[in-house]
Design an enzyme around this catalytic site. Structure first.
Site, PDB file in Angstrom:
ATOM      1  NE  ARG A  84      78.219  38.378 -98.393  1.00 46.45           N
ATOM      2  CZ  ARG A  84      77.123  37.734 -98.825  1.00 46.45           C
ATOM      3  NH1 ARG A  84      76.888  36.490 -98.438  1.00 46.45           N
ATOM      4  NH2 ARG A  84      76.284  38.335 -99.642  1.00 46.45           N
ATOM      5  NE  ARG A 154      74.967  32.498 -95.764  1.00 40.83           N
ATOM      6  CZ  ARG A 154      74.239  33.243 -96.584  1.00 40.83           C
ATOM      7  NH1 ARG A 154      74.362  34.561 -96.577  1.00 40.83           N
ATOM      8  NH2 ARG A 154      73.385  32.691 -97.415  1.00 40.83           N
ATOM      9  CE  LYS A 219      71.849  36.340 -92.889  1.00 44.42           C
ATOM     10  NZ  LYS A 219      71.143  37.525 -93.434  1.00 44.42           N
TER      11      LYS A 219
END
Length: 572
Positions: A84, A154, A219
């Site tokens: 990712r 993230r 996040k």
């Protein structure tokens, strides 16, 4: 290993999760990954390295469609990595896209590019002997995959609004600044994947994340109202842009959102983010640092299922958490400014920005970019990238925006998009439906999601048409497990996988993503799901008020009760 108490029991005492041992003994995320890379006996990583590679942006997976057959043949699973990328704000150049497209074609098992709902992309099916060249390819084009998984901050999201071009640029710059500020400082990534030599004077220190990093993933988003395509309430830390006379004057700060649950575990629950107040623009990094270090210090390291920021906030309380932010950031929250959210879907098609340039949002079902027999999506975006002078923006709804198109380029780019099936006539329902990856690659999947959704939406479209409301849509999400990747618990209709072919059915979220959905039926198959949804849509079509959305209707007529206090009433 055990933890110690701080005053007021802000740290939970008890036996630490093994994940904490792994991080503590990892030598700042190095582990023995380099040695594992040389092991040709297995296609995977062993021991602690299985977890540590996630900090470097990779998950070890296998093709679950053929797992049983390989076991019969006494072969290990067909291991490969999913990588990712880190792309704060989802902004990527045409040149970068072409390099990624070429690499995916020639060096991955599936040949596809998968857009995620965190404004980045994943490459699936990277075999062990191709991992280094993948990282080197990313580095060569100015990208990396550092800190896109495991117990770190993230990929940072920001509104991909192509209309407010000037404000968006400011917000994007801040998203990138936050992302860079919160990156791990260890040189492990460069040493392992880019062959950088460790010098004798290398001193590892993690001033923000700490030696054992965060208790759980974190996040962050920046939102430009009235658009909420990033689903702010699914995130730990959110900055709501406050704009006055076309100037960004600061942010309302919302903390403690998150959707992951554990089936049947009432100690887990989804939660919308809590409004803490307003800060000025220049304080955004200070507040970010304060919140993430509070979570680092106070988060639960004895139980990963209760380690997210939402649980820390619930446990220590709003006032203590707020006061600690003000101390660490040297600020005083001001009252929040009013703001309104009106949408969270992408506006598919052409939009002209305030910079007089055009922006074309292309719908990519489930974010899967691949050449199909009747739709050459991957080829089409590649051809656009070859002639496009601007950027691409990846959206939090798994779509892609051809951004900054000059008037003189517009006709040619549209002709390419139509030629390759990127501008088909898509129903509103399909545009507002989303699924996570699930089978065959996700090891956590309990049921299908990405492969299930297209045909399922076709059936929903037929129901909508039968009742004469085909112009309307319902925010619909499907996830293969309860970990929250597809954000099903913020949908008007959400399906969460329970077992092969079986799902829990949740309803009652709203269009703007500010209300948690409630369970309606448990552990049912597709036939029962369609039957239940058909009855609900019929009821909605006949009894709804003017312009009343499905989720609001479900709450108003009492089909489900609203989730007002998730810690108490989500499971009731």
């Amino acid at each position: 290993m055990t933890t110690k108490h701080l005053k007021n029991s802000l740290i939970i005492e008890g036996k630490l999760e093994d994940a904490e041992r792994i991080k503590d003994q990892s030598n700042y995320l190095r582990g023995t990954i380099l040695q594992d890379l040389k092991n040709e006996i297995t296609g995977g990583f062993s021991g602690d390295n299985f977890s540590l590679i996630r900090f470097h942006g990779m998950y070890q997976q296998d093709d679950r469609d053929i797992r049983a057959e390989r076991m019969k043949q006494k072969l290990e699973p067909l291991y490969f990595m999913m990588l990712r990328c880190r792309i704060p704000g989802g902004l990527i150049t045409s040149k970068q896209w072409l390099a990624i497209d070429d690499f995916a074609t020639t060096n991955t098992m599936y040949g596809s590019i998968r857009l995620t709902n965190r404004q980045t992309f994943q490459l699936h099916g990277i075999f062990k002997n191709n991992i280094k060249i993948t990282h080197k390819m990313l580095h060569r084009i100015g990208l990396d995959s550092l800190a896109t998984a495991n117990d770190v901050n993230r990929n940072v999201l920001c509104t991909s609004n192509p209309l407010e071009s000037t404000i968006h640029q400011t917000v994007y710059n801040l998203a990138k600044k936050i992302s860079d500020h919160l990156l791990p400082r260890t040189k492990a990534y460069a040493e392992i994947w880019l062959d950088k030599k460790r010098t004798t004077d290398t001193v590892d220190v993690e001033p923000i994340l700490g030696k054992t990093y965060l208790p759980r993933k974190f996040k962050t988003t920046i939102v430009i109202p009235p658009h909420n395509e990033v689903d702010l309430h699914a995130n730990d830390l959110n900055f709501i842009s406050i704009i006055n006379n076309n100037n960004l004057i600061g942010f309302n700060v919302l903390i403690g959102g998150g959707l992951s649950i554990d089936h049947g575990n009432k100690e887990t629950y989804p939660r919308t983010a809590t409004d803490f107040g307003f800060i000025s623009v220049e304080k955004i990094i200070d507040v970010t640092t304060a919140v993430i270090t509070i979570q680092r210090d106070w988060g639960n390291r004895t139980n990963r299922k209760n380690a997210k920021t939402k649980y820390t906030l619930e446990r220590v309380g709003f006032e203590i958490f707020k006061r600690e932010i003000e101390i660490r950031a040297n600020i005083k929250f001001k009252p929040s400014y009013p703001y309104k959210l009106s949408s969270r879907g992408d506006r598919i098609g052409w939009i002209k920005g305030t910079d007089e340039k055009w922006h074309l949002t292309l719908f990519i079902e489930n974010g899967r970019i691949l050449d199909y027999p009747n739709k050459k999506l991957k080829k089409g975006i590649s051809e656009i990238a070859k002639c496009h002078q601007g950027h691409f923006r990846l959206t939090a709804n798994q779509n892609i925006i051809v951004s900054g198109v000059l008037e003189s380029e517009k006709l040619h780019i549209e002709s390419l998009a139509r030629k390759y099936g990127l501008m088909d006539n898509i129903s509103s329902q399909r545009k507002n439906s989303m699924a996570c990856v699930a089978f065959p690659t996700c090891p956590l999947a309990m049921a299908e999601a990405e492969r299930f959704l297209p045909n399922f939406i076709t059936k929903i479209e037929k129901i909508m048409q039968f009742y004469g409301i085909e112009e309307k849509y319902i925010i619909l999400r499907v996830t293969g497990c309860p970990n929250g990747c597809g954000r099903a618990l913020l949908a008007e209709i959400g399906l969460i996988g329970k077992a092969i072919g079986r799902y829990n059915l949740y309803i009652g979220g709203n269009k703007i993503g500010t209300r948690i959905a409630k369970i309606y039926r448990e552990n049912i198959n597709e036939v029962d799901i369609i039957a239940n949804i058909s009855k609900l849509i019929e009821y909605w079509s006949k009894e709804s008020l003017d312009e009343e959305d499905f989720g609001d209707f479900a709450i108003r007529v009492g089909i489900v009760r609203p989730v007002l206090d998730p810690a108490k009433d989500f499971w009731d």
